[in-house]
Scaffold this motif. Structure first.
Motif, mmCIF file in Angstrom:
data_model
loop_
_atom_site.group_PDB
_atom_site.id
_atom_site.type_symbol
_atom_site.label_atom_id
_atom_site.label_comp_id
_atom_site.label_asym_id
_atom_site.label_seq_id
_atom_site.Cartn_x
_atom_site.Cartn_y
_atom_site.Cartn_z
ATOM 1 N N GLY A 1 -16.423 33.714 42.141
ATOM 2 C CA GLY A 1 -16.898 33.568 40.776
ATOM 3 C C GLY A 1 -16.023 32.656 39.943
ATOM 4 N N ASP B 1 -15.298 32.938 36.909
ATOM 5 C CA ASP B 1 -14.462 33.700 35.978
ATOM 6 C C ASP B 1 -13.060 33.935 36.528
ATOM 7 O OD1 ASP B 1 -16.443 33.795 34.121
ATOM 8 O OD2 ASP B 1 -17.095 35.843 34.589
ATOM 9 N N GLU B 2 -12.925 33.982 37.857
ATOM 10 C CA GLU B 2 -11.609 34.188 38.444
ATOM 11 C C GLU B 2 -10.643 33.063 38.087
ATOM 12 O OE1 GLU B 2 -11.542 35.490 42.617
ATOM 13 O OE2 GLU B 2 -13.731 35.511 42.507
ATOM 14 N N ASP C 1 -22.282 28.327 35.187
ATOM 15 C CA ASP C 1 -22.466 28.197 36.629
ATOM 16 C C ASP C 1 -22.293 26.732 37.019
ATOM 17 O OD1 ASP C 1 -23.133 29.161 39.234
ATOM 18 O OD2 ASP C 1 -25.124 28.269 39.008
ATOM 19 N N GLY D 1 -19.952 28.154 45.539
ATOM 20 C CA GLY D 1 -20.134 29.587 45.332
ATOM 21 C C GLY D 1 -19.227 30.442 46.185
#
Length: 385
Positions: free
Chosen positions: A247, A249-250, A357, A244
């Protein structure tokens, strides 16, 4: 920087994942018990790995006894001849072909197998599937034998580790793997472009003086190094993604994804420590190293040297990684780096495309091995989109 004498048992020392941190910080070369020298610090590790009198060859090495003359344990002209056999297999053009035709299906199958599941031991159950699929195909091995090769190969990793664990079983496994490789070659599974066919053609075309047995040993070591190092680092990649730190998405951005892989390689190089030997009396980092001494070069220490990398334990995508040497340097630098990084990038891309995730759910913050190092004793959950 001058070195200091350090009273330490090398076997006990290397049992610690970050052993280089236990040595005096004001020195890069440390004299241990038993005529062993540990090398830490980025500049001096690179110097050691490129030094002409610090060599890989030693007649008592377990790998040399098990495999005979081979690419990992040879130096000079013989080493260059072995590497010339592998060059066509690992060329940019061939890697690009693997990227388009071979890797996507293997990556997709791996991701399929972990979606919406929690893995207690990702390394043991999943991490090997992509690299073993790639190398089995390159070797011209029947895919149905992949699990058999994995079972036989895993114990051989201990032959290349430090301290070495050599048993009758490891030698039996080497013999069985060489038999299987020859059996597959005789069965004609290759298409003229398999590893064995390619290196035999290269040997004959260039007039390289290597026997059939030496060619087989090089093929087997290519299999071992190519699969076990990649399996270790794929485990590290998943661990980093699940911590974590940022993110997922990066990582859709290819440039960010490349930075992520490179930073993970800096922090978690799959080969943490490289064993070499002094062929002559020499000086390194201000310390005299007598001939025949073992030299332990810490890739992990070099990649976390605070003189080169500010806040070296921090995962930082924006940092310059000049000086990071996850694939080593010098004559023995990993010839499969391009193949490996292509495989890693494709896997990360598919994971972020299909996972909402990735989360580490248990973490005892342990590390396994020196030669095929990876985080261990963690569990990770993959949640599908």
């Amino acid at each position: 920087m001058p070195g200091v004498a350090t009273a330490a048992d090398p076997v006990g020392l290397l049992a610690r994942p970050y052993w280089y941190r236990t040595l005096p910080a004001d020195a890069d070369v440390h004299r241990l018990d038993g005529g062993v020298f540990a090398v830490t610090g980025n500049r001096t590790v690179q110097e050691a790995l490129a030094h002409p009198d610090i060599v890989a060859e030693h007649p008592l090495k377990a790998s040399a006894r098990a495999f005979g003359p081979n690419v990992l344990d040879a130096d000079g002209a013989e080493h260059r001849a072995f590497r010339a056999l592998l060059a066509p297999i690992l060329s940019a053009g061939r890697v690009d072909a693997y990227k388009r035709t071979l890797m996507p299906g293997l990556v997709e199958a791996l991701v399929d197998s972990v979606l919406d599941s929690e893995c207690d031991d990702f390394h043991a159950t999943h991490a090997h599937k992509v690299p073993y699929g790639i190398v089995c195909t390159i070797l011209g091995i029947d895919p149905a034998l992949e699990d058999r090769f994995h079972t036989l190969t895993r114990p051989l990793a201990r032959l290349l580790d430090y301290p070495t664990e050599e048993t009758e079983q490891t030698h039996t496994n080497v013999d069985e793997l060489l038999r299987l490789i020859e059996e597959q070659r005789t069965a004609g599974r290759g298409d003229g472009r398999s590893l064995l066919e390619t290196i035999e053609q290269t040997r004959d075309r260039r007039g390289i003086s290597l026997t059939d047995a030496e060619v087989r040993s090089t093929a087997l070591l290519f299999f071992l190094a190519g699969t076990e190092t990649s399996s270790a680092f794929i485990t590290s990649l998943v661990y980093c993604m699940g911590r974590g730190l940022f993110g997922l998405d990066e990582l859709h951005d290819p440039a960010v994804r490349d930075d992520f892989v490179e930073e993970a390689l800096r922090l978690y190089p799959p080969v943490q420590t490289i064993v070499r030997f002094a062929s002559e009396d020499l000086a390194l980092g201000g310390v005299r190293i007598p001939r025949h001494s073992a030299v332990l070069a810490s890739i992990a220490g070099a990649n976390r040297d605070p003189r080169v990398f500010a806040h070296p334990d921090r995962f930082d995508l924006s940092r310059s990684r000049k000086g990071s040497i996850p694939f080593a340097v010098g004559a023995h630098a990993c010839p499969g780096a391009l193949l490996a990084k292509t495989e890693f990038s494709l896997l990360v891309a598919d994971l972020v495309e299909r996972c909402a995730d990735i989360a580490v759910t248990r973490d005892r913050r342990r590390a396994a091995s020196q030669s095929f190092s990876h985080p261990s004793a963690f569990a990770v959950r993959f949640t599908a989109k």
